[in-house]
Every structure is written in structure tokens, then in C-alpha cells.
Enzyme design. Structure first.
Site, short mmCIF file in Angstrom:
data_model
loop_
_atom_site.label_atom_id
_atom_site.label_comp_id
_atom_site.label_asym_id
_atom_site.label_seq_id
_atom_site.Cartn_x
_atom_site.Cartn_y
_atom_site.Cartn_z
N GLU A 47 0.86 -1.20 0.00
CA GLU A 47 0.00 0.00 0.00
C GLU A 47 0.90 1.25 0.00
OE1 GLU A 47 -1.61 0.75 3.93
OE2 GLU A 47 -3.40 1.75 3.12
N LYS A 132 -9.40 2.04 -1.95
CA LYS A 132 -9.64 1.51 -0.59
C LYS A 132 -10.99 1.95 -0.03
CE LYS A 132 -7.11 1.24 3.84
NZ LYS A 132 -5.86 1.68 4.50
N CYS A 182 -4.95 -3.01 2.81
CA CYS A 182 -4.65 -2.93 4.24
C CYS A 182 -5.85 -3.21 5.15
CB CYS A 182 -4.00 -1.59 4.58
SG CYS A 182 -3.24 -1.64 6.21
N1 CDV Z 1 -3.03 1.35 6.61
C1 CDV Z 1 -3.97 0.77 7.37
O1 CDV Z 1 -5.10 0.59 6.94
N2 CDV Z 1 -3.58 0.40 8.61
C2 CDV Z 1 -4.49 -0.14 9.58
C3 CDV Z 1 -4.04 0.18 10.99
C4 CDV Z 1 -4.16 1.63 11.26
C5 CDV Z 1 -4.84 -0.56 12.03
C6 CDV Z 1 -4.59 -1.68 9.48
O2 CDV Z 1 -5.72 -2.18 9.53
O3 CDV Z 1 -3.58 -2.35 9.42
#
Ligand code: CDV
Length: 331
Positions: A47, A132, A182
Site C-alpha cells: 500500500e 480503498k 490494508c
Molecule cells: N493502513 C492501514 O489501513 N492500517 C491499519 C491500521 C491503522 C490498524 C490496518 O488495519 O492495518
């Protein structure tokens, strides 16, 4: 019959705030070169792979954050990546901050910012784009936090759903490929939208801090990696798909990202795992025919899914309290 695709998760070590895109791109080109030597056909980068994880930095004037975004893809700075992929005949997945000029829900054409990933063919065609959906963090500066997480400030919620595309890759005529980014990996809904599109390979990049900065309660450090892997392994198993999950790792702008990139098979097993906090290539030969077992047996969706019982998932956002039992209610 076997259908084998050799994939890699190209984990990136930290990219500091002052480092230009050219440095990150150069490192990614080196990873593509290593991938080529190992016979890899598809490489997954993390990401927001071109810069530091900038949502940890607060800009009062949001326009000042434009420097972290790409307005074209490829651009002059990312062209070497596309050229290397072409040279080596490798497809790749890349996460980046995207500025788009397009209509919003009201029809107004304006500048919009997204946390985006693309799947690129070895020929340089963009096969699929994803923006996202699950944006963690907050929109305003939070003085209680040691490190900010301003995704809700800098990005709009993705408007492309969770798409899957069937396209040739490596030596295979067609593979069903999808993406998430993510935080999406923690939401079974994201996986379950990909599953019914017969996804065979889910690509995802992440930037996850080793410490929970939410100031909302204690979370043991060792559980951070566990929760990430648990989510990816469950998502892959329950949707009979391979998953390549690639991290940014190490100490970036003083904030530690936990790395631990993995490749997971449709049984939910980890078949490769990163062991450093640096640029690191992990690879696996994925026999996509392994997706069929789950699909034909326990997760034969057409036989066993009961959407009429799942309506609450789309009709409701937050949780409600259940009715309270009382002895008199049954009278
Ligand atoms: N970049 C992200 O989406 N990170 C989130 C953290 C902040 C919890 C994740 O779910 O890994």
C-alpha cells in the site's frame, strides 16, 4: 490439471519522509530484477508504496498533502517500474495515493483523492484498479495520539467496489484476480464480495504499525501480527483463494511497521513469510487448481449460501442491542 503461477510479495523496508519517489522506484526495480531471476510472474508491492506512509503526517491545508499523490500513472517517476516489468515480462500490483479529476455523487467534477492500487500487465496495461473502501483513523488532528492516522482526512471512500478481473498472467490464459488494501483485510465483507466473483488470487498491500496508537485500550504487541495473519488466512480459506499480502516494514519516520508479509493458499495455510524488516522478496508457486476443492465442497456457494439470512449485513452499519430476555415475554 495444475495451473501454476509463480508470485512474489515484494516487501519494502521503510521509506523516510524526505526520500523521493525515485529512491523507492529504484528499490522496486531491484526487487523486480530479483523476481525475474527467481522465475516470478507476478509481483505484489505494498500500500502507498512510493512514499512514506504519509497519513501519519498532519497538513492543516489539505492541498499541501497533494505532494504525496500521483496525478498520472505511469508518470515520469514511475515509468522505470513499468519499463522493468516489461523488460522482465512480469505483472505487478502497486499501491499509491491517487488524485483523480472526476464527478462525485452529485455530478460535480472535482479533484478527488483516493488510496488506490492497480494491477499492471507485463505489457504495461492497467488491468484493474481498486480504491480503498475501509479507511481507518480520523480526519482531524488528534492530540491524544503519539502518531496520527489521517486516512479519513486525505482520502475519500473508494467508489469502485471490490472488482475482480479475469486476465492472462504468466503462462496462464486467465486468472481471476482481485484486490483490497490494508484495513480491508480485517473485514470479512470485503473478502465475501470477492469470493462470489470466483476470485483465485487476492492481492493486498499494507502499512500496519507495531503498536496500536488509538489510545482506546491495551492491545498486546504480539497480537498485532496474529490479527493480520488471522484475517488473511480466514479470508483466503473461506473464499477458496490464494492471497498475497505485502507489507511496508521497519521504522519509518520513527514509527515501527510490523512487516510479516505472507502468501496464503486456499486452505488458509501460510506458504511463504517475510522474516526481515527490509526490502525482501518472498515467493510461492501457486497452483490455482487448489481453489477448486473449497469451491466444490464446503464453500460451494451456489448450494450453501443463504443471502436471505444475511440482510442485516447490508441493511445496518453499526451494532444494535439485542432484545432483552424476560420470563414474562414467553407467557
Ligand atoms: N493502513 C492501514 O489501513 N492500517 C491499519 C491500521 C491503522 C490498524 C490496518 O488495519 O492495518
Amino acid at each position: 490439471m495444475s495451473r501454476i503461477l509463480t508470485v512474489a510479495a515484494a516487501q519494502l523496508g521503510p521509506i523516510q519522509k524526505a526520500e523521493p519517489r525515485s529512491v523507492a522506484v529504484e528499490r522496486m526495480v531491484r526487487l523486480l530484477e530479483r523476481a525475474h531471476k527467481r522465475g516470478v510472474e507476478l509481483v505484489v508491492f505494498p500500500e502507498l508504496a512510493l512514499t512514506t506512509f504519509f497519513p501519519r503526517h498532519y497538513h492543516d491545508d489539505i492541498a499541501e498533502a497533494d505532494c504525496w499523490f500521483e496525478t498520472t500513472m505511469p508518470s515520469n517517476e514511475t515509468a522505470p517500474l513499468f519499463a522493468a516489468a516489461k523488460r522482465y515480462g512480469i505483472g505487478f500490483h502497486l499501491g499509491y495515493g491517487e488524485i483523480a479529476h472526476e464527478a462525485d455523487d452529485t455530478g460535480l467534477v472535482r479533484q478527488r483523492r483516493f488510496n488506490t492500487s492497480i494491477l499492471v500487465s507485463p505489457q504495461g496495461d492497467i488491468l484493474l484498479k481498486y480504491r480503498k473502501v475501509h479507511l481507518p483513523g480520523h480526519a482531524e488532528y488528534d492530540p491524544r495520539r503519539n502518531v496520527q492516522h489521517l486516512e479519513k482526512r486525505y482520502f475519500e471512500v473508494g467508489n469502485l467496489g471490490f472488482p475482480v478481473i479475469r486476465a492472462p498472467m504468466g503462462g496462464l490464459d486467465g486468472i481471476n484476480m482481485g484486490m483490497m488494501i490494508c484495513n480491508d483485510r480485517r473485514w470479512p465483507e470485503a473478502w465475501r464480495v470477492l469470493g462470489p466473483q470466483s476470485v483465485e488470487l487476492v492481492m493486498l498491500g499494507y502499512n500496519t504499525p507495531s503498536i496500536n496508537q488509538e489510545a482506546g485500550g491495551f492491545e498486546a504487541h504480539h497480537l498485532r501480527v496474529f490479527h493480520s495473519h488471522l484475517s488473511i488466512q480466514a479470508g483466503a480459506y473461506q473464499n477458496a483463494t490464494f492471497a498475497v499480502a505485502t507489507a511496508k516494514a521497519g521504522t519509518e519516520d520513527g514509527c515501527e511497521l510490523f512487516g510479516h508479509s505472507i502468501i496464503v493458499n486456499p486452505q488458509g495455510e501460510i506458504v511463504a513469510q517475510a522474516t526481515t524488516w527490509d526490502d525482501e522478496l518472498i515467493t510461492a508457486d501457486c497452483n490455482l487448481a487448489q481453489c477448486e476443492l473449497g469451491r466444490k465442497t464446503i464453500f460451494a456457494f451456489e448450494q450453501h449460501r443463504r443471502p436471505e439470512a444475511y440482510r442485516r449485513i447490508t441493511d445496518q452499519v453499526g451494532a444494535v442491542n439485542p432484545p432483552v430476555w424476560s420470563a414474562r415475554a414467553g407467557e
